[in-house]
Design a protein around this motif. Structure first.
Motif, mmCIF file in Angstrom:
data_model
loop_
_atom_site.group_PDB
_atom_site.id
_atom_site.type_symbol
_atom_site.label_atom_id
_atom_site.label_comp_id
_atom_site.label_asym_id
_atom_site.label_seq_id
_atom_site.Cartn_x
_atom_site.Cartn_y
_atom_site.Cartn_z
ATOM 1 N N THR A 73 -31.989 -11.214 -24.851
ATOM 2 C CA THR A 73 -32.449 -12.553 -25.212
ATOM 3 C C THR A 73 -32.122 -12.845 -26.672
ATOM 4 O O THR A 73 -31.635 -13.936 -27.016
ATOM 5 N N LYS A 74 -32.359 -11.874 -27.532
ATOM 6 C CA LYS A 74 -32.033 -12.073 -28.948
ATOM 7 C C LYS A 74 -30.530 -12.251 -29.141
ATOM 8 O O LYS A 74 -30.099 -13.086 -29.942
ATOM 9 N N LEU A 75 -29.738 -11.465 -28.393
ATOM 10 C CA LEU A 75 -28.289 -11.631 -28.457
ATOM 11 C C LEU A 75 -27.897 -13.026 -27.975
ATOM 12 O O LEU A 75 -27.053 -13.699 -28.592
ATOM 13 N N ALA A 76 -28.516 -13.479 -26.902
ATOM 14 C CA ALA A 76 -28.231 -14.816 -26.358
ATOM 15 C C ALA A 76 -28.570 -15.903 -27.376
ATOM 16 O O ALA A 76 -27.930 -16.959 -27.420
ATOM 17 N N GLN A 77 -29.558 -15.657 -28.214
ATOM 18 C CA GLN A 77 -29.959 -16.624 -29.234
ATOM 19 C C GLN A 77 -29.086 -16.546 -30.484
ATOM 20 O O GLN A 77 -29.278 -17.308 -31.420
ATOM 21 N N GLY A 78 -28.119 -15.603 -30.464
ATOM 22 C CA GLY A 78 -27.178 -15.516 -31.567
ATOM 23 C C GLY A 78 -27.446 -14.408 -32.556
ATOM 24 O O GLY A 78 -26.686 -14.250 -33.527
ATOM 25 N N MET A 82 -39.613 -17.826 -28.603
ATOM 26 C CA MET A 82 -40.266 -18.225 -27.359
ATOM 27 C C MET A 82 -40.000 -19.693 -27.014
ATOM 28 O O MET A 82 -39.950 -20.056 -25.838
ATOM 29 N N ALA A 83 -39.823 -20.526 -28.021
ATOM 30 C CA ALA A 83 -39.518 -21.932 -27.753
ATOM 31 C C ALA A 83 -38.157 -22.042 -27.052
ATOM 32 O O ALA A 83 -37.977 -22.844 -26.125
ATOM 33 N N TRP A 84 -37.205 -21.223 -27.486
ATOM 34 C CA TRP A 84 -35.884 -21.208 -26.852
ATOM 35 C C TRP A 84 -35.987 -20.718 -25.413
ATOM 36 O O TRP A 84 -35.377 -21.282 -24.507
ATOM 37 N N LEU A 85 -36.792 -19.660 -25.191
ATOM 38 C CA LEU A 85 -36.984 -19.160 -23.828
ATOM 39 C C LEU A 85 -37.649 -20.210 -22.944
ATOM 40 O O LEU A 85 -37.264 -20.382 -21.780
ATOM 41 N N ALA A 86 -38.633 -20.896 -23.499
ATOM 42 C CA ALA A 86 -39.307 -21.946 -22.727
ATOM 43 C C ALA A 86 -38.325 -23.062 -22.354
ATOM 44 O O ALA A 86 -38.355 -23.606 -21.247
ATOM 45 N N GLU A 87 -37.442 -23.393 -23.280
ATOM 46 C CA GLU A 87 -36.428 -24.417 -23.013
ATOM 47 C C GLU A 87 -35.498 -23.984 -21.878
ATOM 48 O O GLU A 87 -35.171 -24.780 -20.981
ATOM 49 N N LYS A 88 -35.070 -22.701 -21.910
ATOM 50 C CA LYS A 88 -34.194 -22.198 -20.851
ATOM 51 C C LYS A 88 -34.918 -22.178 -19.510
ATOM 52 O O LYS A 88 -34.323 -22.490 -18.468
ATOM 53 N N ALA A 89 -36.204 -21.842 -19.533
ATOM 54 C CA ALA A 89 -36.978 -21.864 -18.294
ATOM 55 C C ALA A 89 -37.082 -23.290 -17.759
ATOM 56 O O ALA A 89 -37.010 -23.522 -16.544
ATOM 57 N N GLY A 90 -37.215 -24.243 -18.682
ATOM 58 C CA GLY A 90 -37.251 -25.645 -18.271
ATOM 59 C C GLY A 90 -35.964 -26.078 -17.600
ATOM 60 O O GLY A 90 -35.972 -26.862 -16.634
ATOM 61 N N GLU A 91 -34.826 -25.567 -18.090
ATOM 62 C CA GLU A 91 -33.543 -25.886 -17.468
ATOM 63 C C GLU A 91 -33.458 -25.356 -16.039
ATOM 64 O O GLU A 91 -32.709 -25.874 -15.215
ATOM 65 N N LEU A 92 -34.244 -24.297 -15.768
ATOM 66 C CA LEU A 92 -34.269 -23.726 -14.419
ATOM 67 C C LEU A 92 -35.291 -24.405 -13.517
ATOM 68 O O LEU A 92 -35.402 -24.057 -12.338
ATOM 69 N N GLY A 93 -36.049 -25.354 -14.083
ATOM 70 C CA GLY A 93 -37.026 -26.087 -13.277
ATOM 71 C C GLY A 93 -38.466 -25.757 -13.557
ATOM 72 O O GLY A 93 -39.357 -26.170 -12.808
ATOM 73 N N ALA A 94 -38.742 -25.006 -14.622
ATOM 74 C CA ALA A 94 -40.133 -24.676 -14.953
ATOM 75 C C ALA A 94 -40.906 -25.947 -15.299
ATOM 76 O O ALA A 94 -40.400 -26.832 -15.993
ATOM 77 N N LEU A 128 -34.615 -16.125 -14.815
ATOM 78 C CA LEU A 128 -34.347 -16.229 -16.243
ATOM 79 C C LEU A 128 -33.311 -15.214 -16.720
ATOM 80 O O LEU A 128 -32.496 -15.538 -17.587
ATOM 81 N N PRO A 129 -33.288 -13.980 -16.188
ATOM 82 C CA PRO A 129 -32.254 -13.039 -16.639
ATOM 83 C C PRO A 129 -30.832 -13.540 -16.458
ATOM 84 O O PRO A 129 -29.962 -13.255 -17.279
ATOM 85 N N GLU A 130 -30.588 -14.290 -15.398
ATOM 86 C CA GLU A 130 -29.223 -14.786 -15.167
ATOM 87 C C GLU A 130 -28.783 -15.724 -16.288
ATOM 88 O O GLU A 130 -27.674 -15.598 -16.818
ATOM 89 N N ILE A 131 -29.656 -16.635 -16.675
ATOM 90 C CA ILE A 131 -29.286 -17.581 -17.727
ATOM 91 C C ILE A 131 -29.185 -16.874 -19.078
ATOM 92 O O ILE A 131 -28.343 -17.218 -19.916
ATOM 93 N N ILE A 132 -30.010 -15.825 -19.274
ATOM 94 C CA ILE A 132 -29.934 -15.037 -20.505
ATOM 95 C C ILE A 132 -28.610 -14.280 -20.558
ATOM 96 O O ILE A 132 -27.940 -14.228 -21.596
#
Length: 369
Positions: free
Chosen positions: A272-277, A290-302, A330-334
């Motif tokens: 996840t940290k690598l995915a965030q750059g 965590m805000a970035w993770l929440a955003e990615k979860a939202g893209e998946l329909g959370a 979530l792991p797939e998008i990460i």
């Protein structure tokens, strides 16, 4: 290394870096010495234990005491040349027998923290003694009790002298581990931490792979993810680069010295940290957003409730569990985002990349190709 207990010490090694022992190994050795004394009347000194990979180091006792009901043994932690805040700390185990049927019970003594928030590998309310040290101590106690013909009903109280003060220099308070340090370690061995030396060894690993004509190399954050990826791809040990937390050091060197194919593997939080750059994945130098993770979860329909739960989560593991319970991958998008981050650093170098995301046990959660 005891990754949540790092602080750079002032001294610098003049020779090759010397490895040391984790708090978990020290606690196991102290437990064995104290229980042996309780059962036989004599403290073994040095006390020898078996580590998860079969090594059998001996530990000298710093303190010992014995009465009719309890025994105590203490060991000074030697972290070698690792910049570890617990180097030189006294790790203490106090042992007493319990009524038959109570089993092996762990207790946090002075200087050992208690888990107060979810998302850690130890349940809320338990002493902050991680799974591998627990297993090491449990196996040690069980074997001793079997040898002496008694049931393994034992209380193990682990303390670390000045641990509450030392814990203020770690991430423990932020993680909700209160009152002291964590008893950590997965192999029992602290490998010395030197950024320059470690990155230099990564570069030499790439040089060897290129010289041997390897078409495929692997950089993993730890032993569990490395084993999973190595077995998945059928790679030799020489193809495995000791990347650890230094993704940037590996990728920048590969950019100038390419190998045809690269696999990056790691646990969910590190990926996840690598995915965030982040290119330095160490817990003391980069954190999961965590805000970035929440955003990615939202893209998946959370929904809003779930994204709020992620924003309030204590760890990436907790976020993973929350989204998994909701049926979101979530792991797939990460994995995909981490692969894109890797490609960004490689800047068009002729290296084919795949990223593997695993859980703590090494189970493959996602594979981005």
């Amino acid at each position: 290394m005891d990754s949540d207990e790092n602080e750079i010490r002032s001294e610098k090694p003049a020779t090759a870096l010397r490895r040391g022992w984790t708090t978990g190994a020290c606690a196991t050795a102290a437990t064995k010495a104290a229980l042996t004394a309780l059962l036989t009347g004599e403290f073994p000194d040095p006390v020898v234990i078996t580590l998860p990979k079969g090594e059998q180091p001996g530990f000298a006792l710093a303190r010992e005491s014995l009465d009719e009901k309890t025994a105590m043994a203490a060991i000074i932690k030697d972290a070698g040349d690792d910049p570890d805040v617990t180097h030189g700390a006294m790790v203490i185990a106090r042992i007493q027998r319990l009524a038959q049927g109570q089993g092996i019970v762990f207790k946090a003594g002075d200087g050992v923290g208690t888990v107060t928030r979810a998302g850690l590998p130890v349940p809320v309310g338990e002493p902050a003694i991680n799974p591998v040290p627990r297993r090491m101590m449990t196996e040690t106690v069980t074997a001793l009790c079997q040898h002496h013909g008694i049931s393994p009903d034992i209380e193990i109280e682990v303390s670390i002298e000045n641990g509450a003060e030392l814990a203020l220099q770690t991430w423990n308070p932020r993680l909700g581990i209160l009152g002291g340090l964590s008893v950590l370690g997965t192999t029992g061995i602290v490998h010395p931490f030197s950024c320059a030396a470690w990155i230099h060894s990564i570069h030499r690993g790439i040089d060897v792979a290129r010289a041997e004509g390897f078409p495929h190399v692997l950089g993993a954050t730890g032993s569990s993810s490395e084993k999973t990826a190595q077995n998945f791809h059928g790679l030799s040990d020489l193809a495995c680069l000791d990347m650890g937390d230094f993704a940037g050091g590996l990728l920048k060197y590969l950019r100038a010295h390419p190998v045809p194919r690269l696999t990056i593997a790691g646990g969910f939080a590190k990926m996840t940290k690598l995915a965030q750059g982040a290119m330095d994945l160490h817990s003391g130098r980069s954190q999961v957003d965590m805000a970035w993770l929440a955003e990615k979860a939202g893209e998946l329909g959370a929904d809003r409730e779930l994204t709020d739960q992620i924003l309030a989560a204590n760890t990436a593991l907790e976020a993973l569990e929350l989204t998994g319970a909701a049926g979101l991958d979530l792991p797939e998008i990460i994995g995909k985002a981490a692969r894109n981050a890797v490609l960004d650093v490689l800047r068009g170098a002729p290296v084919s990349v795949d990223v593997m995301v695993t859980d703590r046990a090494g189970t493959l959660l996602a594979h981005a190709v």
